[in-house]
Design a protein around this motif. Structure first.
Motif, PDB file in Angstrom:
ATOM      1  N   ARG A   7      -8.970  -9.038   3.815  1.00  0.00           N
ATOM      2  CA  ARG A   7      -9.111  -7.537   3.315  1.00  0.00           C
ATOM      3  C   ARG A   7      -9.370  -6.685   4.296  1.00  0.00           C
ATOM      4  O   ARG A   7     -10.255  -6.795   5.046  1.00  0.00           O
ATOM      5  N   SER A  54       0.671  -1.187   0.214  1.00  0.00           N
ATOM      6  CA  SER A  54      -0.082   0.154   0.071  1.00  0.00           C
ATOM      7  C   SER A  54       0.944   1.246   0.152  1.00  0.00           C
ATOM      8  O   SER A  54       1.674   1.378   0.824  1.00  0.00           O
ATOM      9  N   THR A  85      -3.456  -1.348   4.207  1.00  0.00           N
ATOM     10  CA  THR A  85      -4.040  -0.166   3.401  1.00  0.00           C
ATOM     11  C   THR A  85      -3.709   1.181   4.129  1.00  0.00           C
ATOM     12  O   THR A  85      -4.120   1.052   5.422  1.00  0.00           O
ATOM     13  N   SER A 133      -9.965  -2.249   3.975  1.00  0.00           N
ATOM     14  CA  SER A 133     -10.228  -0.998   2.986  1.00  0.00           C
ATOM     15  C   SER A 133     -11.083   0.139   3.616  1.00  0.00           C
ATOM     16  O   SER A 133     -11.729   0.021   4.283  1.00  0.00           O
ATOM     17  N   GLU A 179     -15.565  -4.089  -2.116  1.00  0.00           N
ATOM     18  CA  GLU A 179     -14.882  -3.176  -2.748  1.00  0.00           C
ATOM     19  C   GLU A 179     -15.700  -1.805  -2.283  1.00  0.00           C
ATOM     20  O   GLU A 179     -16.990  -1.728  -2.689  1.00  0.00           O
TER      21      GLU A 179
END
Lengths: 410, 649
Positions: free
Chosen positions: A283, A169, A226, A285, B26
């Motif tokens: 993950r 990142s 991230t 984000s 996302e």
């Protein structure tokens, strides 16, 4: 929250990544079926697949968009040990009529000897730069010196991380006070004692990236990493997906002397740590302004995390599959039907939205509260009507209103 | 302060979680994409083709009716931010109260429209959606109104109760409907709801109206008219505090106590024993709690009970004492077993003057930030967050306003309102705006210009550059050179300007004419952005002068392009060829000196390295051109010498 739409992605195998373009009007998906698909949002709000092509000779792990200043450019990375750069070209007119667009391969980056696990464009203020990391433990930084010619990429830096790399990142800060910085995560499970997050910083003098920090407290495999947008702060915020979700604050420490050329040292603080996923987190984000962090884990959930104005973090929402097989066992036609009754979906959403209020308005004891709360049409100024003989006019309007009482709740 | 932990809501994704155990995601603008996946890459591979689900966060933003709420409250919000400077603090309170009322009327207008839509719509699901929104707005308005009374208007003892009465009357208006029904019936006194109406009016302290309804009965029952007259007297003499009058609170209290004793006496004397309804009313007048609690049906809420109880026992209640009565009224009314609901808890917190708790519980209970953002902003302007010992007062306000504005930004047109909200967040407003505005899709040139203007007004130079660059890039991709050039000039991107200038010249050498003449003729100082662009502009100017037959000016410009090294060497031959027709004119245009300079340019060009990759044929053409030019130059030199050597007569 509610599911507004379901789109049959029509990939022949697992989807590994979905990526929105900068403005959220386009979307790219990549899959184990070795293809990438591009989707465009029409004026009607529907998503249409405008391109689908075989990109690699192995599973495609990640797909990412370049900033639109550089045009319509995608990068993908794969198990086939390569990363590739794709550019959309303005196609023939009959292509446009069919709603299809043309993507051509501008370059294949073949320097890795193992699976390329992540690919990211650098922040746009650094120019058009692409970074890859691979299972052989090398982070590679490429640059396209001529933004009009994307077939020429030069390998600018190779950073050897000594550990199998899983994710990278860039620090998005464009402040002059912050030199370019990249964080690398490792999912190497062979070495258990070392820190799995390394932070590299660009040094103007040596023109090289040098390790600035290793987060020694993160020794479990790291799957995603991230940076949050900087928001003009002096410190950096980094979210990490490992056996739990962790948010770190990296505070640059003052240099001992002005001319010391070593990398910045950081004071590392843990801002938050969530283990609600129970096991591995895959993950993490941030949303655009980093007011929300989303994470996905082994519990099969996507969890949303939010800090309040006193920096207390909390889970504010959970997304979970309903575990049902889709009717017709996964044919595109049947799948697209999932998303149809939009009106019905809206209702589900509205009900969940007001879930703290409605049950009470409907409960037996306060069952009539809704009716009681009904406003008189006479607005605030006309609250009090002391003399009954003057009242009828206002009452008239009242009645008209009270017939409008929504009784659908009862 | 107690942290109430609310279990986060779970949204189920249809058809996911069966074949694969993980959900990928996302972030998008205003939504979140999720898809079934497997990060471990073990176990069975996918059966069937996976779906991508778009999960939306805030559905309110899409409602066309609520859009009015957003846009109208935006105007009020902006007005409120302007108050700060130009009003002396004394007059501010009344301004704040009127702003609060404006907000509430916007809510009410919106509610009414929703109700009308709920009734007129054919779709059942839509109707219930509208109904849901109405009930949220009702609750919001109820809370807001109470906050207005307690915090913004901050009514003192005496007035406080009057305002609470207004609050209850406003939010329990079914009494009026019932009263009308009764009064319009054939024989109101016989109507089954007759006494309900009388008692309801008394419970709301509407004694005059109660008397009027009572008179219907009195006229029928001559035999007991004295009893009715007595009740009429009690109701008539009930003292009501007049905040604008000269009467002091103590005087009022004395008067009220006398009246209260008189009611009590009537009860002791069994004055109303003959009529149980009148007896009940009298018991209400003395504030008998058991009797009040028997009217639960008519009171319907604990806060109505609270206000009625205060009306008949403590009409001069002071704000600090309110919380005690509120808590006990709630307990008495709801009973020991019932647990209060969020709305009850919010109202109770308001009665306790616990502003922070009110705001916090509202944020949790509502999915929409509209209410908390606007209310908190108003309370902050009233300087109430500080006085309630919330040291993070302005942070709380900014936090909520930022949340609300960020939500607006996900909407395709409401984002324009959000800009003003960000402008009034001193700490993070600008950064948020920068992050959000660059994500606004630039669908059309018009929209791009709109976004651009917002950025320019705020000196957001990086965003301005980026937007122009994106537009330039897009135009170039679509071969719209003129548009690409004008966006590039706005972006002040020298490298890109060079590139586009070269494309223009390339285009010219292919077609023999320029496109986008308007733009090229009006470059002005913008042409200094890059050398190529300067040349392009000047070269076009040469063509224009030539076209206008201003030959000597054209000649001078053409020459200067070469001598001042503005023209790239690769184009000198083209320029010299352009000079040919000027040399061939009957009239002498190039002077002796100018001709010498042209000659030296030509020789300089020829003495340079020859292109080795030229074909023989090309080389032939080149040398022919050179010969022709030399000839023309020599001829022109002759004429010029003759002309300049001739003394004009």
């Amino acid at each position: 929250m509610f599911v507004a739409k379901s789109i049959a992605a029509d990939h022949k195998d697992l989807i590994h990544d979905v990526s929105y373009d900068f403005h959220g009007r386009r979307m790219a998906t990549c899959s184990s079926d070795q293809s990438v698909k591009v989707w465009d949002k029409g004026d009607d709000g529907e998503w249409h697949c405008t391109a689908s092509w075989k990109t690699h000779s192995g599973s495609v792990w990640r797909v990412t968009w370049a900033h639109p200043e550089f045009g319509q450019v995608l990068a993908s990375c794969s198990f086939d040990r390569t990363a590739a750069v794709w550019e959309e070209i303005v196609g023939e007119s009959n292509d446009k009529q069919r709603g299809q667009s043309h993507w051509i391969k501008r370059t294949t980056l073949v320097d890795s000897r193992t699976s390329v696990t992540d690919v990211k464009f650098a922040p746009k203020h650094m120019g058009l730069m692409l970074t890859t990391c691979s299972a052989d433990g090398v982070v590679r930084i490429y640059e396209a010196p001529d933004v009009m010619n994307l077939s020429q990429w030069s390998l600018q830096h190779e950073i050897s991380c000594k550990l199998s790399c899983s994710c990278i990142s860039w620090n998005p800060s464009s402040s002059r006070a912050h030199p370019p910085m990249i964080a690398v995560g490792s999912d190497d499970s062979n070495i258990t004692y070392s820190g799995k997050v390394q932070i590299y910083e660009y040094n103007e003098n040596t023109r090289k990236y040098a390790k600035a920090e290793t987060l020694m407290t993160v020794t479990d495999p790291v799957h995603d990493i991230t940076f949050a947008p900087n928001l003009g702060r002096s410190f950096h915020v980094l979210a990490i997906a490992t056996k739990d979700v962790r948010i770190f604050k990296l505070i640059p420490m003052r240099r001992e002397s002005a001319n010391s050329s070593g990398p910045t040292k950081f004071e590392v603080q843990v801002m938050a740590q969530f283990d609600s996923h129970n096991s591995q987190v895959w993950r993490v984000s941030w949303n655009i302004t980093s007011t929300l962090l989303a994470s996905s884990g082994d519990d099969g959930c996507v969890r949303l995390w939010k800090a309040n104005y006193m920096d207390n973090w909390k889970c504010t929402g959970i997304l979970r599959g309903d575990g049902s097989p889709v009717n017709g066992s996964g044919h595109a036609a049947a799948l697209s039907a999932v998303g149809v009754p939009v009106a019905a979906q809206m209702v589900v959403g509205a009900a969940s939205a007001g879930r703290y209020f409605f049950p009470h308005l409907d409960s037996p004891r306060a069952g009539s509260r809704l009716a009681h709360l009904l406003p008189p049409p006479s607005l605030i100024e006309q609250i009090y009507e002391p003399d009954l003989s003057h009242a009828p006019q206002i009452r008239q309007r009242h009645t008209a209103n009270s017939t409008n009482q929504p009784t659908e709740h009862d | 302060m107690e942290e109430v932990d609310v279990e986060p809501s779970t949204t189920l994704i249809p058809g996911a979680g069966f074949y694969q155990k993980h959900l990928g995601f996302e972030w998008g603008p205003g939504d979140l994409i999720v898809y079934e996946t497997n990060y471990k890459l073990q176990g069975p591979r996918s059966a069937g083709s996976p779906s991508v689900h778009i999960v939306r966060r805030d559905e309110d933003i899409c409602s066309p009716i609520l859009r009015k709420l957003f846009s109208e409250s935006h105007l009020i919000f902006v007005g409120l931010q302007k108050i700060k400077e130009d009003v002396p603090s004394k007059n501010k309170k009344s301004q704040f109260v009127s702003i609060s009322k404006n907000y509430r009327s916007v809510i009410r207008a919106c509610m009414e429209e929703l109700q009308q839509n709920a009734v007129s719509t054919q779709s059942g699901s839509l109707a219930s959606q509208y109904g849901d929104q109405v009930s949220i707005l009702l609750a919001i308005e109820l809370i807001w109104n109470l906050c207005e009374v307690l915090f913004i208007d901050a009514a003192p003892a005496g007035s406080l109760l009057l305002q609470l009465l207004d609050w209850v009357r406003l939010h329990k208006s079914d009494v009026d409907a019932k009263a009308r029904e009764v009064l319009q019936s054939d024989s109101p006194a016989q109507h089954q709801s007759y006494w309900d109406v009388v008692i309801s009016l008394v419970l709301q302290g509407r004694t005059d109206e109660a008397r009027q309804v009572l008179s219907k009965q009195a006229s029928l029952r001559a035999e007991s008219s004295s009893v009715f007259k007595r009740m009429d007297g009690l109701l008539q003499t009930m003292p009501i505090f007049n905040p604008t009058g000269t009467q002091t609170l103590t005087e009022f209290e004395v008067k009220w106590r006398h009246w209260h004793e008189e009611c009590d006496r009537c009860l002791q004397d069994n004055t109303f024993a003959s009529n149980r309804h009148l007896e009940t009313i009298c018991k209400i007048l003395v504030g008998d709690e058991d009797t009040l609690l028997e009217q639960k049906e008519l009171l319907s809420t604990w806060y109505h009970f609270l206000v009625t109880r205060l009306l008949f026992t403590h009409p001069t209640i002071k704000p600090p004492d309110l919380h005690y009565y509120a808590q006990s009224s709630m307990n008495m009314f709801l009973g020991p077993r019932a647990s209060p609901e969020p709305l009850d808890i919010i109202l109770l917190s308001a009665f306790e003057f616990d502003l922070h708790q009110v705001i916090k519980d509202c944020s949790i209970a509502l999915n929409n930030w509209w209410f908390v953002a606007h209310l908190t902003d108003l309370l902050d302007h009233c300087k109430l967050l500080q006085s309630h010992n919330l040291h993070f007062g302005s942070n709380l306000r900014e936090f909520l306003v930022l949340e609300y504005a960020s939500g607006l930004f996900t909407h395709h047109s409401l984002w324009q309102l959000a800009v003003d909200y960000f402008d009034h967040c001193p700490e993070f407003g600008r950064v948020y705006l920068e992050l959000q505005i660059e994500r606004v899709p630039l669908d059309t040139e018009r929209k791009a210009i709109k976004v651009l203007r917002i950025c320019e007004d705020r000196q957001m130079s990086e965003q301005v550059r980026s937007i122009c660059k994106i537009m330039a890039k897009r135009a170039l991709r679509n071969n719209r050179l003129g548009s690409a050039l004008s966006w590039t000039i706005r972006a002040k991107d020298a490298a890109f300007a060079t590139l586009i200038s070269e494309r223009f010249l390339q285009d010219y050498s292919n077609k023999g004419s320029f496109t986008d003449l308007d733009l090229l003729d009006n470059l002005g100082p913008a042409m200094l952005l890059s050398d190529s662009l300067t040349f392009l502009g000047k070269y076009r100017e040469f063509h224009r002068l030539y076209g206008e037959k201003r030959f000597s000016e054209a000649a001078r410009l053409l020459l200067s392009l070469m001598t001042a090294k503005i023209a790239p060497r690769s184009l000198w031959m083209t320029l010299l060829t352009d000079a040919l027709p000027l040399l061939e004119q009957k009239e002498v245009i190039f002077s002796v000196d100018q001709t010498y300079e042209l000659m030296s340019c030509l020789e300089e060009l020829n003495s340079g390295t020859k292109h080795s990759n030229l074909t023989d044929q090309d080389e032939d053409i080149e040398s022919t051109k050179t010969e022709l030019l030399r000839l023309a130059l020599a001829r022109n030199l002759t004429m010029a010498i003759v002309k300049e050597g001739t003394i004009e007569t």
